[in-house]
Design an enzyme around this catalytic site. Sequence first.
Site, mmCIF file in Angstrom:
data_model
loop_
_atom_site.group_PDB
_atom_site.id
_atom_site.type_symbol
_atom_site.label_atom_id
_atom_site.label_comp_id
_atom_site.label_asym_id
_atom_site.label_seq_id
_atom_site.Cartn_x
_atom_site.Cartn_y
_atom_site.Cartn_z
ATOM 1 N N ALA A 1 0.801 -1.224 0.000
ATOM 2 C CA ALA A 1 0.000 0.000 0.000
ATOM 3 C C ALA A 1 0.838 1.280 0.000
ATOM 4 O O ALA A 1 0.319 2.348 0.303
ATOM 5 C CB ALA A 1 -0.931 -0.027 1.197
ATOM 6 N N ASN B 1 1.351 -3.562 7.566
ATOM 7 C CA ASN B 1 2.318 -4.363 6.793
ATOM 8 C C ASN B 1 3.306 -3.491 6.037
ATOM 9 O O ASN B 1 4.436 -3.905 5.784
ATOM 10 C CB ASN B 1 1.575 -5.258 5.802
ATOM 11 N N HIS C 1 -0.215 7.076 4.146
ATOM 12 C CA HIS C 1 1.119 6.696 4.628
ATOM 13 C C HIS C 1 2.118 7.766 4.197
ATOM 14 O O HIS C 1 2.165 8.117 3.010
ATOM 15 C CB HIS C 1 1.555 5.358 4.028
#
Length: 266
Positions: free
Chosen positions: A131, A187, A215
């Site tokens: 991601a 993750n 993120h």
Amino acid sequence: MSTAKNKPRLGVIGCGAIAQEIVRAVREGVVNANIIVMMDIYPEKCQKLAEMLTEKPSIVTSIDDFLQADIDYAIEAASQQAVREYGEKILSKGVSLVVLSVGALLDPDTRHKLEKAAEESGARIYAPTGAIAGLDAVRAARIAGIETVKLRTIKPAKSLGVNVDKPTKLYEGPAHEAVKLYPFNINVAAALSLAAGKEAQVEIIADPNATRNTHIIIVESPATRIEIKVENTPSKTNPKTSWLAALSAIELLRRITSTDPLLVGS
Ligand SMILES: NC(=O)c1ccc[n+]([C@@H]2O[C@H](COP(=O)([O-])OP(=O)(O)OC[C@H]3O[C@@H](n4cnc5c(N)ncnc54)[C@H](O)[C@@H]3O)[C@@H](O)[C@H]2O)c1
């Protein structure tokens, strides 16, 4: 052009949100491969996905039955537990493994076992970017040396399982602790740490008003300073998972099973 006979043969472990996108990509020919076998602790979840395919895979609930199928790649889209339980067996059989629950690889014992099995059989372990973005640049910077690696993740409070009325920091610390405390949410911290060869320092923020999984990656190296912000649309079926994570796995599969004459990006 490859025929159905010599297409790479895939097995999927975990028939949830990511698997659904992978199945769709195989059905639409984005990934030129066949899905031969699917496994889940809830086989009815695989049944639903198998309906999307013309060539029906076998559906199993045990790793031994899974490995009865003659496959080239196993795709783990299940849980860290699945990586720990099945990873070594899969790799020892010479089947390469695409790991989505990358957090499992931050445990030195698990990583060592899997790497040893892969080295001995000649199989490989693939951890997709997932991601986030920019692991190519992080790997390149690593050659010059990396000084610091930071990850700041902001997710909707609901997908982090908390009820807060303003943005609230839930965690600050090393990646290996973060993936234990939030196994289904962070993750990316593991993929980033593995790419950098240095453990990322992680902040996790629950935001009651957020609609995206964001993120922010900051990497300092003598060669470069990287600051990347990725704002992801959550998966419709599993909001903890970003749609981009599934697409990243698909792109990895597309690339490793393709014979593209031109490869872009390192
Ligand atoms: N690398 C990344 O950037 C990234 C991003 C998002 C999610 N993930 C991880 O990928 C994995 C799959 O994500 P998802 O959104 O598809 O999850 P999901 O919950 O939608 O689906 C997971 C499926 O795996 C099955 N499962 C769980 N443990 C199993 C086991 N031991 N054996 C067999 N089946 C098992 C579940 O029953 C479920 O059907 C999760 O671990 C998630 O944290 C990684």
